[in-house]
Motif scaffolding. Structure first.
Motif, short mmCIF file in Angstrom:
data_model
loop_
_atom_site.label_atom_id
_atom_site.label_comp_id
_atom_site.label_asym_id
_atom_site.label_seq_id
_atom_site.Cartn_x
_atom_site.Cartn_y
_atom_site.Cartn_z
N TYR A 15 -6.53 -5.41 10.50
CA TYR A 15 -5.67 -4.27 10.17
C TYR A 15 -4.20 -4.68 10.00
CZ TYR A 15 -3.87 -4.09 14.98
OH TYR A 15 -3.25 -4.39 16.17
N LYS A 16 -3.80 -5.79 10.63
CA LYS A 16 -2.41 -6.25 10.51
C LYS A 16 -2.11 -6.80 9.13
CE LYS A 16 -1.90 -7.35 15.43
NZ LYS A 16 -1.58 -8.39 16.42
N ALA A 17 -3.17 -7.17 8.39
CA ALA A 17 -2.96 -7.69 7.04
C ALA A 17 -2.41 -6.62 6.11
CB ALA A 17 -4.27 -8.26 6.49
N ALA A 18 -2.62 -5.34 6.45
CA ALA A 18 -2.06 -4.27 5.63
C ALA A 18 -0.54 -4.32 5.63
CB ALA A 18 -2.55 -2.91 6.13
N GLU A 19 0.06 -4.67 6.76
CA GLU A 19 1.51 -4.81 6.84
C GLU A 19 1.97 -6.01 6.01
OE1 GLU A 19 5.55 -4.26 8.13
OE2 GLU A 19 3.80 -2.98 7.89
N LEU A 20 1.22 -7.09 6.03
CA LEU A 20 1.54 -8.26 5.19
C LEU A 20 1.51 -7.88 3.71
CD1 LEU A 20 -0.32 -11.40 6.58
CD2 LEU A 20 2.08 -11.25 5.93
N LEU A 21 0.48 -7.15 3.33
CA LEU A 21 0.36 -6.71 1.94
C LEU A 21 1.58 -5.88 1.53
CD1 LEU A 21 -1.14 -6.27 -0.71
CD2 LEU A 21 -2.54 -4.53 0.44
N ARG A 22 2.00 -4.98 2.41
CA ARG A 22 3.17 -4.15 2.11
C ARG A 22 4.42 -5.00 1.94
NH1 ARG A 22 7.49 -2.20 4.40
NH2 ARG A 22 7.05 -3.21 6.38
N LEU A 23 4.61 -5.99 2.80
CA LEU A 23 5.79 -6.84 2.72
C LEU A 23 5.85 -7.58 1.39
CD1 LEU A 23 5.82 -8.26 6.35
CD2 LEU A 23 7.55 -6.77 5.36
N PHE A 24 4.70 -8.08 0.93
CA PHE A 24 4.68 -8.81 -0.33
C PHE A 24 4.90 -7.88 -1.53
CE2 PHE A 24 2.29 -12.16 2.04
CZ PHE A 24 3.13 -13.22 1.72
N THR A 25 4.22 -6.76 -1.55
CA THR A 25 4.34 -5.87 -2.71
C THR A 25 5.72 -5.26 -2.80
OG1 THR A 25 3.35 -4.06 -1.42
CG2 THR A 25 1.87 -5.36 -2.82
N GLU A 26 6.32 -4.91 -1.65
CA GLU A 26 7.65 -4.30 -1.68
C GLU A 26 8.73 -5.30 -2.09
OE1 GLU A 26 8.57 -2.22 1.90
OE2 GLU A 26 7.15 -0.60 1.48
N SER A 27 8.43 -6.59 -1.97
CA SER A 27 9.39 -7.60 -2.42
C SER A 27 9.12 -8.03 -3.86
CB SER A 27 9.38 -8.80 -1.49
OG SER A 27 8.09 -9.39 -1.44
N GLY A 28 8.19 -7.34 -4.52
CA GLY A 28 7.99 -7.56 -5.95
C GLY A 28 6.86 -8.48 -6.33
N HIS A 29 6.08 -8.96 -5.37
CA HIS A 29 4.98 -9.88 -5.68
C HIS A 29 3.70 -9.11 -6.03
CE1 HIS A 29 7.39 -13.27 -4.43
NE2 HIS A 29 7.63 -12.68 -3.27
N SER A 30 2.87 -9.73 -6.85
CA SER A 30 1.57 -9.16 -7.19
C SER A 30 0.53 -9.75 -6.24
CB SER A 30 1.21 -9.51 -8.64
OG SER A 30 -0.10 -9.08 -8.94
N VAL A 31 -0.23 -8.88 -5.57
CA VAL A 31 -1.15 -9.34 -4.53
C VAL A 31 -2.57 -8.91 -4.86
CG1 VAL A 31 -1.68 -9.37 -2.06
CG2 VAL A 31 0.69 -9.13 -2.82
N ARG A 32 -3.49 -9.84 -4.83
CA ARG A 32 -4.93 -9.56 -4.97
C ARG A 32 -5.56 -9.81 -3.59
NH1 ARG A 32 -8.87 -9.93 -9.28
NH2 ARG A 32 -10.86 -9.32 -8.36
N VAL A 33 -6.15 -8.77 -3.03
CA VAL A 33 -6.79 -8.90 -1.72
C VAL A 33 -8.24 -9.32 -1.92
CG1 VAL A 33 -7.40 -7.75 0.44
CG2 VAL A 33 -5.28 -7.14 -0.76
N VAL A 34 -8.64 -10.39 -1.23
CA VAL A 34 -10.02 -10.87 -1.29
C VAL A 34 -10.55 -10.88 0.15
CG1 VAL A 34 -11.57 -12.72 -1.98
CG2 VAL A 34 -9.48 -12.30 -3.31
#
Length: 400
Positions: A15-34
């Motif tokens: 569940y903590k990976a959701a916070e990581l995803l938010r940090l990356f996307t809000e800084s402008g990166h494109s993230v693919r979750v696998v």
């Protein structure tokens, strides 16, 4: 903008990976979750799709026409697996590819970072340690797990580092830093020691530990195994570093000697107190009726940097000292620093001009790196992480 693959394996910390995803996307990166199939028991695919804006799949036989098991890894700028279970570390170390995430790890040409999370017994098991060592030999960055509360009532090493710290470590790797500290053990001291007068009061200094923690963060990104001996630091622990907490200069001295025994490089970024009270008073020192302050007798603390230099029997470890200096009527900042470098005998001395409160507690700094070989490198004012990498660049030159 970078293309980032966020692998999520099956641990309670998913569940903590959701916070990581938010940090990356809000800084402008494109993230693919696998995710792995087991991780979906903790966080469902709908969550990842909603947060990333991209479809989620776990197997290689979904959307076969896209050849996702090859394309995702080929197009990634960074693959980050958080949390990384003992199982995913074992598969990655031995090249197993039985789902989309493990296939992606085999096809990725970019930097790969694992943020492990598991019970202490699993992390300490010889099989896991061998797998981690093998991955690190290949240039993969495997962060050290944090120490803290695990599932149930268990506490120990194996907790997922804070998402913000994993994010900071991943960004350093994403910058393409050389993996020139891979396989090496580096020791960094950070913060300021405290010498207690009584149960309430102490002698201390203004060092926050920011530069030491920046050094740890930079070393992790360059592949090192990092031990931080932290004196009274109130900052989030840098992801991937082992933290040893101390209070006094004597505590710092003991732990630095222990950690330096097998170190390839030692950086004394902490600010040890030069003096300590000759006696510790068991009860709080009270004001007197006549208003006369008590006399406090001080004795000199041991010189840890000098001892570390004297204890080595070969060219390893490379030893770096710090000098927080102010100029005076006798000499300039650099003149004082050159005298200190000669006196201490270390390989490098990082000189900070701390006049008018500069450097301490700030996120930015400037410094001069003096070498025992007469080299001089001026680092202009900027983020402490930039100074940290300049210091490691100088260390690597001397390791070679």
């Amino acid at each position: 903008m970078a293309e980032i693959v966020l692998g999520v394996s099956g641990g309670i910390a998913s569940y903590k990976a959701a916070e990581l995803l938010r940090l990356f996307t809000e800084s402008g990166h494109s993230v693919r979750v696998v995710p792995t199939v087991s991780s979906l028991h903790f966080v469902g695919a709908a969550t990842w799709e909603a947060l990333s804006g991209k479809p989620v799949q776990t197997g290689v036989f979904e959307h076969v026409d896209e050849v996702a098991h090859v394309r995702i890894g080929q197009h990634a700028d960074l693959v980050l697996v958080a949390p990384a279970t003992a199982n995913i570390l074992a598969k990655a170390a031995h090249g197993l590819a039985d789902d989309l995430l493990t296939n992606t790890l085999l096809t990725a040409h970019c930097p790969v970072v694992f943020a492990p999370a598991m019970h202490t017994e699993m992390w300490n098991h010889p099989a896991t340690q061998a797998n981690v060592a093998l991955l690190r030999e290949r240039g993969v960055v495997v962060l050290e797990p944090a120490v803290g509360r695990l599932t149930g009532v268990d506490t120990g090493k194996g907790r997922l580092p804070a998402p913000a710290e994993i994010y900071a470590a991943a960004l350093q790797v994403l910058e393409g830093r050389p993996q020139d500290l891979t396989g090496l053990h580096v020791v960094v001291s950070a913060g300021g020691t405290r010498e207690y007068l009584d149960p309430v009061r102490f002698l201390g200094n203004r060092s926050s530990g920011r530069q030491g923690y920046a050094l740890a963060e930079a070393a992790v990104a360059r592949g090192a195994r990092v031990t931080v001996v932290a004196a009274n630091v109130a900052l989030p622990d840098p992801a991937g570093a082992e933290i040893v907490r101390v209070v006094s200069t004597e505590d710092l001295r003991e732990q630095m000697h222990l950690a330096a025994a097998d170190a390839d490089a030692v950086v004394m970024a902490a600010a040890p107190a030069d003096f300590r009270p000759a006696e510790f008073v068991e009860a709080k020192i009270k004001k007197t009726a006549d208003g006369v302050a008590p006399d406090i007798h001080l004795v000199e603390n041991p010189d840890i940097l000098l001892e570390l230099v004297g204890a080595r029997t070969s060219k390893r470890p490379v030893i770096v000292g710090f000098a927080a200096e102010t100029g005076d009527a006798r000499a300039s900042v650099i003149e004082h620093a050159r005298a200190k470098l000669a006196r201490k005998g270390c390989d490098l001395l990082v000189v900070n001009d701390v006049s008018a409160g500069k450097v301490f507690g700030q996120d930015e700094s400037e410094a001069v790196i003096l070498g025992a070989d007469q080299t001089v490198e001026e680092i202009s004012y900027g983020p402490k992480i930039r100074l940290a990498h300049a210091i490691w660049d100088a260390v690597v030159q001397r390791l070679d």
